[in-house]
Each structure stands twice: as C-alpha cells, then as structure tokens.
Enzyme design. Structure first.
Site, short mmCIF file in Angstrom:
data_model
loop_
_atom_site.label_atom_id
_atom_site.label_comp_id
_atom_site.label_asym_id
_atom_site.label_seq_id
_atom_site.Cartn_x
_atom_site.Cartn_y
_atom_site.Cartn_z
CE LYS A 75 -58.65 -50.95 -42.56
NZ LYS A 75 -58.34 -51.74 -42.34
CB THR A 77 -48.65 -50.94 -41.29
OG1 THR A 77 -48.58 -51.44 -42.65
CG2 THR A 77 -47.18 -49.90 -40.88
NE ARG A 98 -59.83 -57.87 -39.69
CZ ARG A 98 -59.36 -57.33 -41.23
NH1 ARG A 98 -60.65 -58.34 -41.14
NH2 ARG A 98 -58.99 -56.29 -41.36
CE LYS A 109 -57.86 -56.44 -47.51
NZ LYS A 109 -56.91 -57.28 -45.50
CB ALA A 277 -64.45 -55.40 -42.82
CG PHE A 305 -62.21 -53.57 -46.66
CD1 PHE A 305 -60.91 -53.10 -47.15
CD2 PHE A 305 -63.32 -54.61 -46.12
CE1 PHE A 305 -60.92 -54.94 -47.87
CE2 PHE A 305 -62.21 -55.80 -47.07
CZ PHE A 305 -61.71 -56.30 -47.63
CG PHE A 385 -46.83 -44.61 -49.35
CD1 PHE A 385 -46.44 -45.61 -49.97
CD2 PHE A 385 -47.91 -43.82 -48.66
CE1 PHE A 385 -47.58 -46.41 -49.21
CE2 PHE A 385 -48.61 -45.28 -48.22
CZ PHE A 385 -48.41 -46.31 -48.47
CD1 TRP A 413 -44.25 -49.79 -44.23
CD2 TRP A 413 -43.08 -48.88 -45.85
NE1 TRP A 413 -43.41 -50.83 -45.62
CE2 TRP A 413 -42.77 -49.85 -46.00
CE3 TRP A 413 -42.12 -47.65 -45.90
CZ2 TRP A 413 -41.96 -50.18 -46.80
CZ3 TRP A 413 -40.97 -47.41 -46.81
CH2 TRP A 413 -41.24 -49.18 -47.55
#
Length: 560
Positions: A75, A77, A98, A109, A277, A305, A385, A413
């Site tokens: 998210k 990224t 954030r 994480k 979150a 999230f 991906f 990415w």
C-alpha cells in the site's frame, strides 16, 4: 520480462537526492519556513498555514487496500509510486505518509517508506530516529505516567484510585514482557506498589492527539482533556488536573511541525505521525495532509491495513475532525493475497490458481463496496508481482469489469513512476468525470452500540455486535459522564473482516465481540477492543533486527 530489483536499502543508498531546500522551493515553500535537519530532511514552520490560508486546496486521494495477508499488498509503495506517476503525467502531486515505528522495523512488519523504486528517502533516517517525533511522543506519555505516580506518592490530593489508573507507559519497541508489570516495588520512597503496563508508542493517545490536532494550542488543550484515572468517587481525573499538559505540550514545539523529505524521483513527501490502524486510527497528521493540499494539485495519502480498518477510520474520524473531503480512493490488491483469501496456503501462492483467485475476489469486492458506502469513486490498483500469470491478471481485470470498478495494473515497485502512469491517468480521469458525494457512516450523536453496530454490519459485513459484561458497564459509565457522543475507533485484527484472524475472504453470519470500551477524550474518540488485539506487540522468533548491521564506515545493511 521482469528484471531483478536490488533490495530496498540498496536502491535507497544509490538514490540521487536533491537538497530538501531545493524540493521545498519548487513546491512554493519559503526558505524562512524551513527548519533543516541536515541536507535532506526538514521540518516546516507552522507559519506557512497563515501565508497559504487563502490558496485553493488540491484534491485528496486516499490509498487503502484489501484485507492484508502475510503475502504483502504494497500500500505505501503504491502510494509513493502513484505520487511519482502523477508528476510524470504533469500533475503537481505531494505525498503524505505516516512515520514508521521502531517496533515493526526491528520486528516483522517492516517500515513505512515504500519499496523498490517507489520509496521515500533518506530511507534509513525515516525508518530509524528521523526527526525525533516518536521520542517526543514517548517522553510526553511517560512524563504523564510519572506525574500520576508522583501525585499519589506526594499525598494524593485528587484522591486517585490506584485500582482505576487507565493510563499506561509506552515504549517504541515490540516488547511482550512489558505488557503487564508491577511498579513501585522496593522501599517507601519508590511510591505505591500497583499493577501497570506498557503499550507501543504508536498506540499512545498522545500519538492520536498529535495526528488530530489543528495547532499547538489545540494539541495542548487535547492533552489536558486526556483521562488518566478515576478517583474514589468514580469521577475522571485528567492530565490538566495534574497540571502536566503544559509541560507535555512544550515537548512538541518541534514535533508538531510536519516533516518534509522526497521520493526517489524527487516528489515531495510529508511524513508526520503514525498511529497503528488496528489499535488506533492509523492515519498521518491532519496538519501534514492540509499542508499537502495547499502545496499540490493532488495529495496522495494512505491509511493503515484494509479499507475496513484504516480507511473507515480515515473517513469517519480524520475527515470528520479535519473537515477533509477525499476526491477518490485507490484500493490496492495483489493476486497473491486474493488467492490466499480464496484458500491457497502461503507456500503455494507462486502457482497459478484461477479458482482460488475467483473465490478470493469477494474480499476485494467487499472493500470496494465499503468505499462506495461513503459516496466516493474507486480505482483498484493491482500491485503486480513476478509470479502473477497472464491468465490470473486477465481474470482479475475481467472480475473488476464485471463488478463495475475501474482497474489499473501497478508496477511501481519495479519501474517507479513509469510503472504507475496508467494508474495515475485512470485516477485523474475518475476524479475529473466523477464528483465525490462524501458522506460519513454514522452520526456521532447515536449511542455507542448503534455506532458500532453500523460499522460491523455496513463495513465488516457481520450480523451485529456482542458486548461483554465489562464492556456494557464501561459504556454505561461513558454515558453517565456524557462522553459517548464521539466517533468510534475499532481495535480489531487486520487479517479478517471479522474479529477472527482465520476467517479470510468475505465471511458471513458472524458477530463481533467487543470486550473493552475505553475513552480517548483528548483524541476525541471511543476505542472498542475486540478479539485478542494487543496494544504491545511481541518480536517474532527471528526478528528483522537480527539481519541488520552497520559497518566501520557507517553504512547500514539489512534494513529491508
């Protein structure tokens, strides 16, 4: 043909950053409004708000996601890449994110600075100590903790009931051993013995206050309203009654100012505040977002999230207090995660499975429905991906088309802004042709059970809510104190729409159990804890910290 992409830190260390003063000047920030932290980081003086108060706001874009899985959705990224891509197509875009917490950085994480060629830099600084905001939050929180115990030790004029102290200490680290502690052990001078506990810094109400405050005086007043304990008569005791909120406020004379950095492609990024979150409201500061709206035509921000958690709180809490009106929402999805929601084990996600993808699509469909509940246009961004097959991509595109939602492939990415051009163009088209009709989910004047029930039935897709005996007593107490007319901040597992992390996809016929209801009077919301959500995470068997190191030249390795 996909090429091998170096690690995040290798990419970041090769970045050609511009002096941050140069970035600031290009986006209309004056030299005298900068408070530099070296060459590539700066805080921005709050005086800028007065200078730009009459400037028209840009368009606010929220990036959220499907229900996350250990497979990773990307998210942050996507948000960074989208900002870069908007600038590629000629739109003046700013990113608002954030700040990472050291707990997840050293735990499992990871950080919150994006990844691949869609990162904010200097990545090492952002993920570690940055400009000291987390330390200010930790110190202010623990100053209040010290003041509570000292007040009791010095005679307890406020008649604080030591059994009803609700304020906890914090540390910006995943340390399960501190969840429940006993303080005051030892000689008489150490104070009274009582049970206490630690939360992670990003779960502190101090963090929430920073992110919802409109200015320094509002911040200080909110600190004063924070309820820390109850007296022998059951009346609330606040930080203001302890006379400590002014000292807490002065610790934020710098921390309250938004931080400015840049992406790998020199797009400005405002990074300020970072509540979790799943246990807090999960959004960056209102001040940083509002500043971004004055600086750019588009502001891309994110909420933690899935859309059921971060996005719901962004819209019902942050937008309510900040009077913000999003123009559109991007929902990030990955084929790997959708297959996992469709029943595929994590170890088998690299194998094509159209049946599982088809089954898991219900989660994406539900999260899109959630955003539309708020009257907002939606774009699905498929974070591609390497192992995604053409057949899987085609099926997902077809499913989105059948669901009537615009979709774009997202390859930021691997390719940076170039990999998000299609996504950016489709987003601009949506914003320009579809007027947002933003509406809040519930009226704060409704009862606590009514508000929670609306979130559960409308957003989670459940049948309703069960409040435990203690939770019912806590609700009654808040009603007696006339503190029940506030927004709801649900604390729930991020891995399911329900409060059971093992229920993937879009589960039906479930109830949410609320085990605890507590007030964050300074932040201005009511926290409802469900399931086994904890406010102090623990480290995994092999923490990320085990792979990190620094060499004799000061080069950091192993940081993602």
């Amino acid at each position: 043909m996909s090429v091998k992409v170096p690690s995040d830190i290798e990419i970041a260390q090769q970045a050609k950053m511009l002096p941050i003063a140069q970035i600031a000047k290009k986006w209309g920030i004056l030299d005298e409004e900068l408070e530099l932290y070296g060459k590539y980081k700066t805080k921005i003086s709050l005086d800028i708000f007065e200078r730009l108060k009459d400037k028209e706001d840009g368009k606010l874009i929220l990036v959220t996601a499907i229900t996350p899985t250990p497979a990773g959705e990307g998210k942050s990224t996507t948000g960074v890449g989208l900002g870069q891509a908007l600038n590629k197509i000629g739109k003046k875009a700013v990113i608002a994110l954030r700040e990472p917490s050291l707990g997840p950085v050293f735990g499992v994480k990871g950080g919150a600075a994006g990844g691949g060629y869609a990162q904010v830099v200097p990545m090492e600084d952002i993920n570690l100590h940055f400009t000291g905001d987390m330390h200010a939050i930790t110190t202010a929180n623990n100053l209040l903790s010290a003041a509570i115990d000292n007040h009791i030790h010095q005679g307890n004029a406020l008649k604080i009931d030591a059994r009803q102290i609700v304020w906890k200490r914090v540390l910006d680290m995943n340390d399960r051993s501190l969840r429940s502690v006993v303080v005051g052990i030892g000689p008489k001078g150490n104070g009274f013995v009582r049970e206490d506990g630690f939360m992670i810094t990003v779960a502190s109400e101090v963090m929430a206050v920073l992110c919802l405050a409109s200015d320094l005086m509002d911040l200080k007043e909110r600190f004063g309203r924070m309820i820390v304990a109850y007296n022998m008569d059951g009346d609330p005791i606040t930080a203001a009654q302890l006379g400590i909120h002014g000292a807490m406020g002065l610790l934020f004379k710098d921390a309250i100012k938004p931080n400015l950095v840049q992406t790998l492609e020199n797009t400005p990024a405002l990074i300020h505040g970072g509540p979790f979150a799943n246990i807090a409201h999960g959004c960056n500061s209102i001040m940083a977002t509002k500043l971004g709206l004055k600086l750019g035509e588009y502001v891309v921000t994110e909420a933690g999230f899935g859309a059921d958690l971060g996005a719901e709180k962004f819209l019902d809490i942050k937008c309510r207090y900040g009077n913000l009106k999003p123009a559109a929402v991007v929902v990030v999805a990955t084929i790997k995660a959708l297959k996992m929601h469709g029943g595929v084990k994590k170890t088998e996600l690299g194998t094509e499975n159209l049946e599982a993808l088809d089954a898991g699509f219900e989660n994406l469909e539900k999260q899109v429905e959630n955003i539309r509940t708020f009257g907002l246009p939606v774009l699905v961004a498929v974070n591609r991906f390497v192992n995604d097959t053409e057949a899987e991509i085609a099926l997902l595109m077809k499913k989105c088309e059948e669901a009537g939602v615009e979709v774009a492939l997202n390859e930021v990415w691997e390719k940076g802004g170039d990999g998000g051009v299609e996504m950016a163009q489709k987003l601009v088209n949506i914003v320009e042709k579809e007027e947002a009709d933003f509406k809040l989910l519930y009226d704060v004047e409704a009862s606590i059970p009514e508000k929670v029930n609306k979130i559960v039935t409308k957003i989670y897709g459940g049948n309703g809510v069960v409040f435990t005996g203690p939770a019912k007593k806590q609700i009654k107490k808040l009603e007696e104190l006339e503190l029940d007319k506030l927004p709801i901040c649900m604390a729930k597992t991020q891995y399911s729409l329900s409060d059971n992390a093992s229920l993937l996809g879009a589960p039906k016929d479930f109830e949410i159990t609320v085990r605890e209801v507590k007030i964050s009077a300074g932040a201005g919301f009511i926290v409802c804890l469900t399931g086994d959500v904890m406010t102090m995470p623990g480290l995994p068997k092999v923490p990320s910290a085990n792979k990190m190191d620094i060499d004799e030249d000061g080069n950091i390795v192993g940081l993602f």
